[in-house]
Design a protein around this motif. Structure first.
Motif, PDB file in Angstrom:
ATOM      1  N   PRO A 137     -40.028  -1.875  -6.028  1.00 45.76           N
ATOM      2  CA  PRO A 137     -40.653  -2.637  -7.132  1.00 45.76           C
ATOM      3  C   PRO A 137     -40.594  -4.155  -6.975  1.00 45.76           C
ATOM      4  CG  PRO A 137     -39.273  -0.876  -7.992  1.00 45.76           C
ATOM      5  CD  PRO A 137     -38.998  -0.952  -6.525  1.00 45.76           C
ATOM      6  N   HIS A 138     -39.536  -4.667  -6.352  1.00 46.15           N
ATOM      7  CA  HIS A 138     -39.462  -6.105  -6.077  1.00 46.15           C
ATOM      8  C   HIS A 138     -38.409  -6.369  -5.017  1.00 46.15           C
ATOM      9  CE1 HIS A 138     -36.720  -5.171  -9.309  1.00 46.15           C
ATOM     10  NE2 HIS A 138     -37.680  -5.204 -10.203  1.00 46.15           N
ATOM     11  N   CYS A 139     -38.360  -7.577  -4.557  1.00 46.47           N
ATOM     12  CA  CYS A 139     -37.394  -7.931  -3.514  1.00 46.47           C
ATOM     13  C   CYS A 139     -35.963  -7.795  -4.031  1.00 46.47           C
ATOM     14  CB  CYS A 139     -37.672  -9.351  -3.039  1.00 46.47           C
ATOM     15  SG  CYS A 139     -36.578  -9.906  -1.740  1.00 46.47           S
ATOM     16  N   THR A 140     -35.774  -8.079  -5.323  1.00 43.18           N
ATOM     17  CA  THR A 140     -34.432  -7.954  -5.899  1.00 43.18           C
ATOM     18  C   THR A 140     -33.919  -6.521  -5.721  1.00 43.18           C
ATOM     19  OG1 THR A 140     -35.010  -9.662  -7.518  1.00 43.18           O
ATOM     20  CG2 THR A 140     -33.064  -8.329  -7.993  1.00 43.18           C
ATOM     21  N   SER A 141     -34.792  -5.524  -5.956  1.00 43.03           N
ATOM     22  CA  SER A 141     -34.355  -4.132  -5.759  1.00 43.03           C
ATOM     23  C   SER A 141     -34.138  -3.831  -4.281  1.00 43.03           C
ATOM     24  CB  SER A 141     -35.329  -3.141  -6.391  1.00 43.03           C
ATOM     25  OG  SER A 141     -36.671  -3.505  -6.204  1.00 43.03           O
ATOM     26  N   GLU A 155     -31.016  -9.723   5.866  1.00 45.58           N
ATOM     27  CA  GLU A 155     -31.887 -10.896   6.037  1.00 45.58           C
ATOM     28  C   GLU A 155     -32.853 -11.022   4.861  1.00 45.58           C
ATOM     29  OE1 GLU A 155     -34.322 -10.641   9.559  1.00 45.58           O
ATOM     30  OE2 GLU A 155     -35.329 -12.543   9.127  1.00 45.58           O
ATOM     31  N   ASP A 156     -32.749 -12.111   4.119  1.00 48.24           N
ATOM     32  CA  ASP A 156     -33.675 -12.343   3.004  1.00 48.24           C
ATOM     33  C   ASP A 156     -34.865 -13.156   3.522  1.00 48.24           C
ATOM     34  OD1 ASP A 156     -35.099 -13.066   0.774  1.00 48.24           O
ATOM     35  OD2 ASP A 156     -33.354 -13.615  -0.428  1.00 48.24           O
ATOM     36  N   ALA A 157     -35.949 -12.423   3.814  1.00 46.71           N
ATOM     37  CA  ALA A 157     -37.147 -13.057   4.374  1.00 46.71           C
ATOM     38  C   ALA A 157     -38.259 -13.165   3.317  1.00 46.71           C
ATOM     39  CB  ALA A 157     -37.628 -12.265   5.592  1.00 46.71           C
ATOM     40  N   ALA A 158     -37.851 -13.173   2.048  1.00 49.36           N
ATOM     41  CA  ALA A 158     -38.826 -13.205   0.945  1.00 49.36           C
ATOM     42  C   ALA A 158     -39.802 -14.371   1.076  1.00 49.36           C
ATOM     43  CB  ALA A 158     -38.093 -13.286  -0.394  1.00 49.36           C
ATOM     44  N   GLU A 159     -39.291 -15.501   1.587  1.00 55.38           N
ATOM     45  CA  GLU A 159     -40.128 -16.700   1.685  1.00 55.38           C
ATOM     46  C   GLU A 159     -40.601 -16.945   3.112  1.00 55.38           C
ATOM     47  OE1 GLU A 159     -37.764 -19.853   0.024  1.00 55.38           O
ATOM     48  OE2 GLU A 159     -37.446 -18.758  -1.842  1.00 55.38           O
ATOM     49  N   ALA A 160     -40.260 -16.044   4.009  1.00 53.32           N
ATOM     50  CA  ALA A 160     -40.499 -16.308   5.434  1.00 53.32           C
ATOM     51  C   ALA A 160     -41.408 -15.271   6.083  1.00 53.32           C
ATOM     52  CB  ALA A 160     -39.166 -16.378   6.179  1.00 53.32           C
ATOM     53  N   PHE A 168     -38.362  -8.436   1.750  1.00 55.57           N
ATOM     54  CA  PHE A 168     -39.525  -9.284   1.482  1.00 55.57           C
ATOM     55  C   PHE A 168     -39.900  -9.169   0.014  1.00 55.57           C
ATOM     56  CE2 PHE A 168     -39.672  -8.251   5.937  1.00 55.57           C
ATOM     57  CZ  PHE A 168     -40.089  -9.424   6.543  1.00 55.57           C
ATOM     58  N   SER A 169     -40.542 -10.218  -0.500  1.00 54.53           N
ATOM     59  CA  SER A 169     -41.039 -10.203  -1.869  1.00 54.53           C
ATOM     60  C   SER A 169     -42.556 -10.328  -1.864  1.00 54.53           C
ATOM     61  CB  SER A 169     -40.447 -11.369  -2.661  1.00 54.53           C
ATOM     62  OG  SER A 169     -41.088 -11.471  -3.927  1.00 54.53           O
ATOM     63  N   PHE A 170     -43.196  -9.577  -2.764  1.00 57.13           N
ATOM     64  CA  PHE A 170     -44.644  -9.714  -2.959  1.00 57.13           C
ATOM     65  C   PHE A 170     -44.936 -10.207  -4.368  1.00 57.13           C
ATOM     66  CE2 PHE A 170     -44.175  -5.874  -0.080  1.00 57.13           C
ATOM     67  CZ  PHE A 170     -44.216  -6.627   1.081  1.00 57.13           C
ATOM     68  N   SER A 188     -46.188 -15.398  -6.406  1.00 57.08           N
ATOM     69  CA  SER A 188     -46.121 -16.706  -5.743  1.00 57.08           C
ATOM     70  C   SER A 188     -45.988 -16.599  -4.229  1.00 57.08           C
ATOM     71  CB  SER A 188     -44.911 -17.482  -6.281  1.00 57.08           C
ATOM     72  OG  SER A 188     -43.725 -16.820  -5.871  1.00 57.08           O
ATOM     73  N   LYS A 189     -45.714 -15.414  -3.709  1.00 54.90           N
ATOM     74  CA  LYS A 189     -45.346 -15.299  -2.303  1.00 54.90           C
ATOM     75  C   LYS A 189     -46.573 -15.225  -1.384  1.00 54.90           C
ATOM     76  CE  LYS A 189     -40.931 -15.684  -2.980  1.00 54.90           C
ATOM     77  NZ  LYS A 189     -40.274 -14.942  -3.981  1.00 54.90           N
ATOM     78  N   THR A 190     -46.342 -15.369  -0.088  1.00 49.44           N
ATOM     79  CA  THR A 190     -47.444 -15.502   0.873  1.00 49.44           C
ATOM     80  C   THR A 190     -48.371 -14.290   0.878  1.00 49.44           C
ATOM     81  OG1 THR A 190     -46.157 -17.005   2.229  1.00 49.44           O
ATOM     82  CG2 THR A 190     -48.013 -15.909   3.318  1.00 49.44           C
TER      83      THR A 190
HETATM   84  C1  PLP Z   1     -38.844 -14.527  -4.480  1.00 45.03           C
HETATM   85  C2  PLP Z   1     -37.519 -14.383  -3.845  1.00 45.03           C
HETATM   86  C3  PLP Z   1     -36.708 -13.239  -4.052  1.00 45.03           C
HETATM   87  C4  PLP Z   1     -36.962 -12.202  -5.099  1.00 45.03           C
HETATM   88  O1  PLP Z   1     -38.170 -11.643  -5.103  1.00 45.03           O
HETATM   89  P1  PLP Z   1     -38.608 -10.683  -6.306  1.00 45.03           P
HETATM   90  O2  PLP Z   1     -39.722  -9.903  -5.700  1.00 45.03           O
HETATM   91  O3  PLP Z   1     -39.039 -11.593  -7.410  1.00 45.03           O
HETATM   92  O4  PLP Z   1     -37.464  -9.832  -6.703  1.00 45.03           O
HETATM   93  C5  PLP Z   1     -35.541 -13.126  -3.316  1.00 45.03           C
HETATM   94  N1  PLP Z   1     -35.149 -14.077  -2.451  1.00 45.03           N
HETATM   95  C6  PLP Z   1     -35.879 -15.192  -2.265  1.00 45.03           C
HETATM   96  C7  PLP Z   1     -35.387 -16.187  -1.270  1.00 45.03           C
HETATM   97  C8  PLP Z   1     -37.065 -15.392  -2.972  1.00 45.03           C
HETATM   98  O5  PLP Z   1     -37.755 -16.520  -2.802  1.00 45.03           O
END
Ligand code: PLP
Length: 367
Positions: free
Chosen positions: A40-44, A138-143, A162-164, A167-169
């Motif tokens: 559902p999201h990157c947090t999960s 590895e938190d690649a949400a922004e990468a 990864f996050s979708f 705001s993300k890419t």
């Molecule tokens: C956006 C982001 C998240 C969380 O993404 P969600 O999909 O909103 O849960 C986690 N880590 C970083 C670095 C982010 O920028």
């Protein structure tokens, strides 16, 4: 028919995997990993990773002080202890020395973050982590789309996320992905994300109380359409950054996102950091930009400075030592970087930015 409309019409009952499967497969192939699980999201995705790695009470997790709170909130969900390391001045990401200095025999996981599209020095981070037998999340949400030594973000951790978010890419409105090459972690995550049920077990014989972390099919359809456009969307981010760079590089009191030889950033958000000597309040600058119709965001405040972590005694001590996180965090703003922005608009933003910085400096000199 568009994927999303088709999913809304057909991805039900037996068709529930019509888009999730293809999206996961295409995403895994794009990054170059074995498994991808849409959530559902990157947090999960972060929560699921920590659960699968067996992190819990008594364990310590190290993360950079400069990141979005989502990178570390799940450390609290599993009852582990968070330690905040500084970022590196060159990469804006986890500093390997600071990471190593926080390691104890209870350290289980490190969470390097690719801040604003940059990437940490994975060669050293991986060497340190493997020496101390620490897992990498590895938190690649922004990468998404960034590369370190020619290799995609998302291929350096035991798991990567990864996050979708809108705001993300690449975006599905809300959404996330966790990827791994590790069979055991993959199986454990597939089990934990479906209420403690082995995939394919339709007899409701759950063997643990767990979680429900699945992406909806309509979101997966959006994701599939987005990953098919990945090259175009990443190239656009890089182009937007290059417009800003052309315009702003002559101002010696400004720094832009890191550009390093071994890192190909996908420049999620073009970010400027101004010289601390200007003594400008970033929130005032953002307010003045907003008054001129330019929407900016503050550089992430160091997590250790947030009210949310006031009671975390280990973290409060970080305020003194995480010098780079504080220096960049207090003197940086993200500039408008949405893929729809035009070159002319970027030029306007730059002109407004320089004028507003000048005004704030003059105000200062007169007071
Ligand atoms: C956006 C982001 C998240 C969380 O993404 P969600 O999909 O909103 O849960 C986690 N880590 C970083 C670095 C982010 O920028």
């Amino acid at each position: 028919m568009s994927y999303a409309a088709d999913a809304a019409q057909n991805a039900w009952y037996d068709g529930h995997n019509l888009y999730n499967g293809p999206f996961e497969k295409k995403f895994a192939d794009y990054i170059g990993v074995k498994y991808a699980i849409a959530v559902p999201h990157c947090t999960s995705a972060i929560h699921l990773s920590l659960l699968a790695m067996g992190v819990g009470a008594g364990d310590e997790v190290i993360a950079p002080d400069a990141t979005w709170i989502a990178s570390v909130a799940p450390v609290s969900y599993v009852g582990a202890t968070l330690k905040l390391a500084d970022i590196n001045e060159k990469t804006w990401c986890l500093d390997p020395d600071s990471f190593e200095s926080l390691i104890t025999d209870r350290t289980k996981v490190v969470i390097p973050v690719g801040l604003y599209g940059s990437m940490p020095e994975f060669q050293r981070i991986k060497a340190i982590a493997s020496h101390y037998k620490i897992k990498i999340l590895e938190d690649a949400a922004e990468a998404f789309g960034s590369k370190y030594m020619g290799q995609y973000a998302g291929t350096f951790g035991d798991t990567a996320v990864f996050s979708f978010h809108a705001s993300k890419t690449i975006s599905t409105g809300e959404g996330g992905m966790v990827v791994t090459n590790d069979d055991a972690l993959y199986e454990r995550m597939m089990f934990l994300r479906d209420h403690g049920r082995v995939p394919g077990n339709v007899n409701y014989q759950n063997s643990e109380v767990a979680y429900k972390y699945k992406m909806s099919p309509v979101q997966a359809a959006l994701g599939l359409a987005q990953i098919e456009r990945a090259e175009e969307l990443i190239a656009k981010k890089v182009e937007i950054f290059s417009w800003y760079r052309d315009c702003l590089s002559e101002y010696s009191y400004l720094r832009l996102n890191p550009e390093l030889e071994n890192i190909e950033s996908s420049f999620w958000l073009t970010t400027i950091v101004y010289a601390p000597e200007l003594d400008i309040d970033k929130y005032q600058l953002i307010k003045n930009m907003a008054a001129r119709n330019v929407d900016c965001r503050p550089f992430f405040n160091p997590l250790s400075s947030l009210e949310a972590f006031k009671s975390f005694t280990d973290i409060n001590r970080a305020c003194q030592s995480n010098i780079v996180s504080y220096k960049l965090g207090q003197h940086g703003i993200n500039l408008p970087s949405a893929p729809i922005i035009t070159r002319e608009q970027v030029m306007e933003v730059c002109a407004v930015l320089i004028e507003e910085i000048d005004k704030l400096r003059k105000d200062k000199n007169h007071s």
